[in-house]
Design an enzyme around this catalytic site. Sequence first.
Site, PDB file in Angstrom:
ATOM      1  N   ASP A 203      20.817 -10.519 -47.592  1.00 32.22           N
ATOM      2  CA  ASP A 203      19.567 -11.254 -47.338  1.00 32.22           C
ATOM      3  C   ASP A 203      18.518 -10.374 -46.670  1.00 32.22           C
ATOM      4  O   ASP A 203      17.386 -10.786 -46.480  1.00 32.22           O
ATOM      5  CB  ASP A 203      19.861 -12.483 -46.457  1.00 32.22           C
ATOM      6  CG  ASP A 203      18.701 -13.468 -46.433  1.00 32.22           C
ATOM      7  OD1 ASP A 203      17.995 -13.556 -47.455  1.00 32.22           O
ATOM      8  OD2 ASP A 203      18.489 -14.124 -45.397  1.00 32.22           O
ATOM      9  N   SER A 224      13.460 -17.678 -47.110  1.00 37.87           N
ATOM     10  CA  SER A 224      14.306 -17.886 -48.282  1.00 37.87           C
ATOM     11  C   SER A 224      14.663 -19.359 -48.412  1.00 37.87           C
ATOM     12  O   SER A 224      14.928 -20.039 -47.416  1.00 37.87           O
ATOM     13  CB  SER A 224      15.551 -17.013 -48.195  1.00 37.87           C
ATOM     14  OG  SER A 224      15.977 -16.897 -46.860  1.00 37.87           O
ATOM     15  N   GLN A 274      17.973 -15.018 -55.266  1.00 34.96           N
ATOM     16  CA  GLN A 274      17.372 -15.825 -54.200  1.00 34.96           C
ATOM     17  C   GLN A 274      15.967 -16.248 -54.613  1.00 34.96           C
ATOM     18  O   GLN A 274      15.255 -15.486 -55.255  1.00 34.96           O
ATOM     19  CB  GLN A 274      17.289 -14.983 -52.925  1.00 34.96           C
ATOM     20  CG  GLN A 274      16.663 -15.696 -51.761  1.00 34.96           C
ATOM     21  CD  GLN A 274      16.668 -14.863 -50.471  1.00 34.96           C
ATOM     22  OE1 GLN A 274      15.642 -14.305 -50.119  1.00 34.96           O
ATOM     23  NE2 GLN A 274      17.784 -14.800 -49.784  1.00 34.96           N
TER      24      GLN A 274
HETATM   25  C1  LIG Z   1      11.009 -23.814 -46.430  1.00 39.54           C
HETATM   26  C2  LIG Z   1      10.866 -25.002 -45.507  1.00 39.54           C
HETATM   27  C3  LIG Z   1       9.900 -24.631 -44.409  1.00 39.54           C
HETATM   28  C4  LIG Z   1      10.365 -26.214 -46.256  1.00 39.54           C
HETATM   29  O1  LIG Z   1       8.996 -26.142 -46.492  1.00 39.54           O
HETATM   30  P1  LIG Z   1       8.081 -27.438 -46.285  1.00 39.54           P
HETATM   31  O2  LIG Z   1       6.700 -27.062 -46.627  1.00 39.54           O
HETATM   32  O3  LIG Z   1       8.693 -28.563 -47.048  1.00 39.54           O
HETATM   33  O4  LIG Z   1       8.317 -27.676 -44.735  1.00 39.54           O
HETATM   34  P2  LIG Z   1       7.371 -28.256 -43.623  1.00 39.54           P
HETATM   35  O5  LIG Z   1       8.217 -28.361 -42.400  1.00 39.54           O
HETATM   36  O6  LIG Z   1       6.671 -29.457 -44.123  1.00 39.54           O
HETATM   37  O7  LIG Z   1       6.307 -27.052 -43.408  1.00 39.54           O
HETATM   38  C5  LIG Z   1       6.654 -25.832 -42.828  1.00 39.54           C
HETATM   39  C6  LIG Z   1       5.365 -25.103 -42.470  1.00 39.54           C
HETATM   40  O8  LIG Z   1       4.658 -24.758 -43.683  1.00 39.54           O
HETATM   41  C7  LIG Z   1       3.355 -25.362 -43.660  1.00 39.54           C
HETATM   42  N1  LIG Z   1       3.035 -25.769 -45.031  1.00 39.54           N
HETATM   43  C8  LIG Z   1       3.729 -26.617 -45.783  1.00 39.54           C
HETATM   44  N2  LIG Z   1       3.165 -26.750 -46.985  1.00 39.54           N
HETATM   45  C9  LIG Z   1       2.072 -25.942 -46.987  1.00 39.54           C
HETATM   46  C10 LIG Z   1       1.065 -25.600 -47.926  1.00 39.54           C
HETATM   47  N3  LIG Z   1       1.078 -26.120 -49.145  1.00 39.54           N
HETATM   48  N4  LIG Z   1       0.112 -24.712 -47.587  1.00 39.54           N
HETATM   49  C11 LIG Z   1       0.116 -24.152 -46.355  1.00 39.54           C
HETATM   50  N5  LIG Z   1       1.055 -24.409 -45.409  1.00 39.54           N
HETATM   51  C12 LIG Z   1       2.007 -25.298 -45.721  1.00 39.54           C
HETATM   52  C13 LIG Z   1       3.505 -26.557 -42.742  1.00 39.54           C
HETATM   53  O9  LIG Z   1       2.273 -26.928 -42.216  1.00 39.54           O
HETATM   54  C14 LIG Z   1       4.411 -25.956 -41.668  1.00 39.54           C
HETATM   55  O10 LIG Z   1       3.680 -25.093 -40.843  1.00 39.54           O
HETATM   56  P3  LIG Z   1       3.870 -25.097 -39.248  1.00 39.54           P
HETATM   57  O11 LIG Z   1       5.313 -24.661 -39.047  1.00 39.54           O
HETATM   58  O12 LIG Z   1       2.874 -24.074 -38.761  1.00 39.54           O
HETATM   59  O13 LIG Z   1       3.641 -26.476 -38.799  1.00 39.54           O
HETATM   60  C15 LIG Z   1      12.214 -25.427 -44.906  1.00 39.54           C
HETATM   61  O14 LIG Z   1      13.099 -25.821 -45.953  1.00 39.54           O
HETATM   62  C16 LIG Z   1      12.834 -24.335 -44.130  1.00 39.54           C
HETATM   63  O15 LIG Z   1      12.332 -23.904 -43.101  1.00 39.54           O
HETATM   64  N6  LIG Z   1      13.998 -23.898 -44.606  1.00 39.54           N
HETATM   65  C17 LIG Z   1      14.700 -22.812 -43.932  1.00 39.54           C
HETATM   66  C18 LIG Z   1      14.222 -21.477 -44.422  1.00 39.54           C
HETATM   67  C19 LIG Z   1      14.968 -20.353 -43.702  1.00 39.54           C
HETATM   68  O16 LIG Z   1      15.083 -20.422 -42.461  1.00 39.54           O
HETATM   69  N7  LIG Z   1      15.490 -19.379 -44.468  1.00 39.54           N
HETATM   70  C20 LIG Z   1      16.320 -18.349 -43.865  1.00 39.54           C
HETATM   71  C21 LIG Z   1      15.506 -17.414 -43.018  1.00 39.54           C
HETATM   72  S1  LIG Z   1      14.382 -16.488 -43.953  1.00 39.54           S
HETATM   73  C22 LIG Z   1      15.160 -15.020 -44.149  1.00 39.54           C
HETATM   74  O17 LIG Z   1      16.152 -14.752 -43.522  1.00 39.54           O
HETATM   75  C23 LIG Z   1      14.614 -14.074 -45.146  1.00 39.54           C
HETATM   76  C24 LIG Z   1      14.697 -12.675 -44.610  1.00 39.54           C
HETATM   77  C25 LIG Z   1      13.383 -11.939 -44.902  1.00 39.54           C
HETATM   78  O18 LIG Z   1      12.425 -12.154 -44.116  1.00 39.54           O
HETATM   79  O19 LIG Z   1      13.365 -11.202 -45.886  1.00 39.54           O
END
Ligand SMILES: CC(C)(COP(=O)(O)OP(=O)(O)OC[C@H]1O[C@@H](n2cnc3c(N)ncnc32)[C@H](O)[C@@H]1OP(=O)(O)O)[C@@H](O)C(=O)NCCC(=O)NCCSC(=O)CCC(=O)O
Length: 289
Positions: A203, A224, A274
Amino acid sequence: MLDLKMLEVLELRGTHHWVPSAQRLFGGQIIGQALVAAAKSVSDNLYAHSLHCYFVRPGDPTVPVLYQVDRTRDGRSFTVRSVKAIQHGQPILICQASFQVLQPSPLQHQFPMPVVPQPEDLLTVEELIQRYLSQADLTESAKQGLNKLLANEVPIEMKPVSPAHFYRFASGEPRRLFWARARGYIGEGNMKLHCCVAAYVSDYALLGTVLLPYSKYKARFIASLDHAMWFHSTFRSDEWMLYECVSPWAASSRGLVEGRLWRRDGVLAASCSQEGVLRVKPVTENSKL
Ligand SMILES: CC(C)(COP(=O)(O)OP(=O)(O)OC[C@H]1O[C@@H](n2cnc3c(N)ncnc32)[C@H](O)[C@@H]1OP(=O)(O)O)[C@@H](O)C(=O)NCCC(=O)NCCSC(=O)CCC(=O)O
């Protein structure tokens, strides 16, 4: 990090040792720990061959993660486990992992490994950053960015094949190659653990491959959404493996990435796929990072 505490037969607890600057748990850690939890509930003659996960909530670095394992099915060849990673009473990851008894077959093929310089001929991420820091013409914010990267004690050693491309100093094709291995000695014999470590490594820097053609943009939000992985052969995750990351598609604020982990003798060790969410903003200042 992958040494989970057994709370009950099918309940384990994982803690964190490295948290990325985004202040949400690293996805690879949650996948790796979920696979450890699943693997502890299957017998020693079974080997992980695939896993499929959804990241449904961000992981909170201030509390441990509870892993609940369901014995979904025990078959003659294949055994499936479902794992829920839970924080604050809610799932942050759902994962299915499948294990198989070793079964030889005459059907055997794989793509050839890309031809790249050997790890001994390349610099580590730390050596590269030190080299960039010694350049006189660096802006203050570039220096700060590099020092932040240096302080980032990722438990993976890495040697980028094409450093300028790795650090997005210029736009390029959405393909990233680097040698990677776990820091420290794990040793032979525990294939289940090597798979869990490879799941952790897989990842790292994978989703960032989507951004490589777009040096005029930087990530505002990147996470992700799901992660699938297949294990193909025996390997040592504490020995250099080539990680080849390719992004065949991006649109709708999402990007798809595919990863291949190669043993240095050319054997394909594991593959993964992914999809992630990537929201970007234009780069405004002159910084190279
Ligand atoms: C992906 C999400 C966020 C789901 O997205 P959603 O949009 O449905 O969630 P939400 O809580 O409603 O929104 C999250 C944030 O995005 C914003 N947001 C939502 N829709 C938006 C849009 N269309 N345009 C702009 N911003 C938007 C919201 O305001 C909020 O910001 P605010 O927060 O500012 O209010 C969730 O499923 C999640 O967090 N899953 C876990 C992901 C994760 O942790 N993956 C592993 C780590 S990532 C990783 O390890 C990758 C390694 C690497 O970096 O390479």
